[in-house]
Design a protein around this motif. Structure first.
Motif, PDB file in Angstrom:
ATOM      1  N   GLY A 111      63.352 105.450  20.910  1.00  9.90           N
ATOM      2  CA  GLY A 111      63.945 106.112  19.747  1.00  9.90           C
ATOM      3  C   GLY A 111      65.432 105.854  19.618  1.00  9.90           C
ATOM      4  O   GLY A 111      66.177 105.920  20.592  1.00  9.90           O
ATOM      5  N   VAL A 112      65.860 105.551  18.395  1.00 10.18           N
ATOM      6  CA  VAL A 112      67.291 105.474  18.069  1.00 10.18           C
ATOM      7  C   VAL A 112      67.619 106.825  17.448  1.00 10.18           C
ATOM      8  O   VAL A 112      67.190 107.115  16.327  1.00 10.18           O
ATOM      9  N   PRO A 113      68.372 107.684  18.149  1.00 15.54           N
ATOM     10  CA  PRO A 113      68.525 109.071  17.708  1.00 15.54           C
ATOM     11  C   PRO A 113      69.403 109.284  16.482  1.00 15.54           C
ATOM     12  O   PRO A 113      69.094 110.137  15.653  1.00 15.54           O
ATOM     13  N   THR A 114      70.484 108.522  16.374  1.00 16.25           N
ATOM     14  CA  THR A 114      71.443 108.749  15.284  1.00 16.25           C
ATOM     15  C   THR A 114      72.046 107.417  14.851  1.00 16.25           C
ATOM     16  O   THR A 114      72.015 106.444  15.603  1.00 16.25           O
ATOM     17  N   PRO A 115      72.623 107.384  13.654  1.00 11.57           N
ATOM     18  CA  PRO A 115      73.394 106.189  13.287  1.00 11.57           C
ATOM     19  C   PRO A 115      74.550 106.005  14.268  1.00 11.57           C
ATOM     20  O   PRO A 115      75.026 106.959  14.871  1.00 11.57           O
ATOM     21  N   GLY A 116      75.000 104.770  14.430  1.00 10.70           N
ATOM     22  CA  GLY A 116      76.122 104.488  15.323  1.00 10.70           C
ATOM     23  C   GLY A 116      75.973 103.122  15.948  1.00 10.70           C
ATOM     24  O   GLY A 116      75.067 102.360  15.624  1.00 10.70           O
ATOM     25  N   GLU A 117      76.878 102.828  16.863  1.00  7.94           N
ATOM     26  CA  GLU A 117      76.837 101.553  17.558  1.00  7.94           C
ATOM     27  C   GLU A 117      76.306 101.766  18.964  1.00  7.94           C
ATOM     28  O   GLU A 117      76.657 102.742  19.635  1.00  7.94           O
ATOM     29  N   TYR A 118      75.463 100.836  19.401  1.00  3.15           N
ATOM     30  CA  TYR A 118      74.810 100.918  20.702  1.00  3.15           C
ATOM     31  C   TYR A 118      75.003  99.609  21.455  1.00  3.15           C
ATOM     32  O   TYR A 118      75.125  98.552  20.851  1.00  3.15           O
ATOM     33  N   ARG A 119      75.016  99.710  22.798  1.00  2.00           N
ATOM     34  CA  ARG A 119      75.135  98.519  23.638  1.00  2.00           C
ATOM     35  C   ARG A 119      74.013  98.552  24.682  1.00  2.00           C
ATOM     36  O   ARG A 119      73.817  99.557  25.368  1.00  2.00           O
ATOM     37  N   VAL A 120      73.305  97.442  24.779  1.00  2.00           N
ATOM     38  CA  VAL A 120      72.273  97.264  25.794  1.00  2.00           C
ATOM     39  C   VAL A 120      72.866  96.377  26.875  1.00  2.00           C
ATOM     40  O   VAL A 120      73.234  95.230  26.606  1.00  2.00           O
ATOM     41  N   SER A 121      72.999  96.912  28.086  1.00  2.00           N
ATOM     42  CA  SER A 121      73.590  96.168  29.204  1.00  2.00           C
ATOM     43  C   SER A 121      72.524  95.820  30.222  1.00  2.00           C
ATOM     44  O   SER A 121      71.605  96.600  30.466  1.00  2.00           O
ATOM     45  N   VAL A 122      72.687  94.635  30.827  1.00  2.00           N
ATOM     46  CA  VAL A 122      71.769  94.170  31.857  1.00  2.00           C
ATOM     47  C   VAL A 122      72.565  94.003  33.151  1.00  2.00           C
ATOM     48  O   VAL A 122      73.537  93.246  33.192  1.00  2.00           O
TER      49      VAL A 122
END
Length: 169
Positions: A111-122
């Motif tokens: 789930g993407v909870p809210t608008p905004g910017e997200y970063r997926v880190s490995v």
């Protein structure tokens, strides 16, 4: 040594016979009229293994967090975390120094909870090797694939079809 060569959000990714297949790679913007919504994406990763001893184990962690305008993590719980172990197997060709290790991480129901910017880190063994960002935009007039159609023409056509099926109404 273990290096991350590819990290991309995609419509679909899978691994078959040691190959990474990616469809619609490069997802960076979501546009929905309301949130929360499912991410509807896979994370495609390609690691390159060099000079690794058979049986050597590496801890892999994939984490998604919301970030602010200065690219700092917002101090909420992560949107998701996935942990895995990569164990180096025997090389099918001992003369080959570099081998690829593809990984497809299914994120369709995250789930993407809210608008905004997200970063997926490995991360591998605690060190961040790469990341990819995406932005979730609130677009009031965007189509909503997760709810009933709100198209006036669709509703009008559905009402006309219902009237034909039930002429007494």
């Amino acid at each position: 040594m273990l290096e991350l060569k590819v990290v991309v959000l995609a419509d679909a990714a899978n691994v078959r016979e040691g190959l990474l297949s990616v469809i619609g790679g490069g997802l960076s913007v979501l546009r929905y009229p309301n949130y929360p919504v499912p991410l509807q994406a896979d994370l495609a990763l390609m690691f390159q293994i060099s000079d690794v001893v058979e049986g050597e184990t590496h801890a892999i962690k994939v984490e998604c967090v919301r970030v602010d305008a200065q690219q700092r993590s917002v101090p909420d719980d992560p949107m998701f975390e996935v942990e895995a172990r990569l164990v180096a197997g025997p090389s099918p060709e001992p003369a080959v120094r570099h081998r690829n290790a593809p990984l497809a991480v299914p994120l369709h129901n995250v789930g993407v909870p809210t608008p905004g910017e997200y970063r997926v880190s490995v991360s591998v063994d605690g060190a961040v090797l790469g990341s990819v960002s995406f932005e979730a935009l609130l677009v009031p007039d965007a189509p909503n694939p997760f709810g009933p159609p709100e198209d006036e023409a669709f509703n009008r056509d559905a009402e006309a079809e219902q009237a034909q099926l039930d002429p007494e109404s």
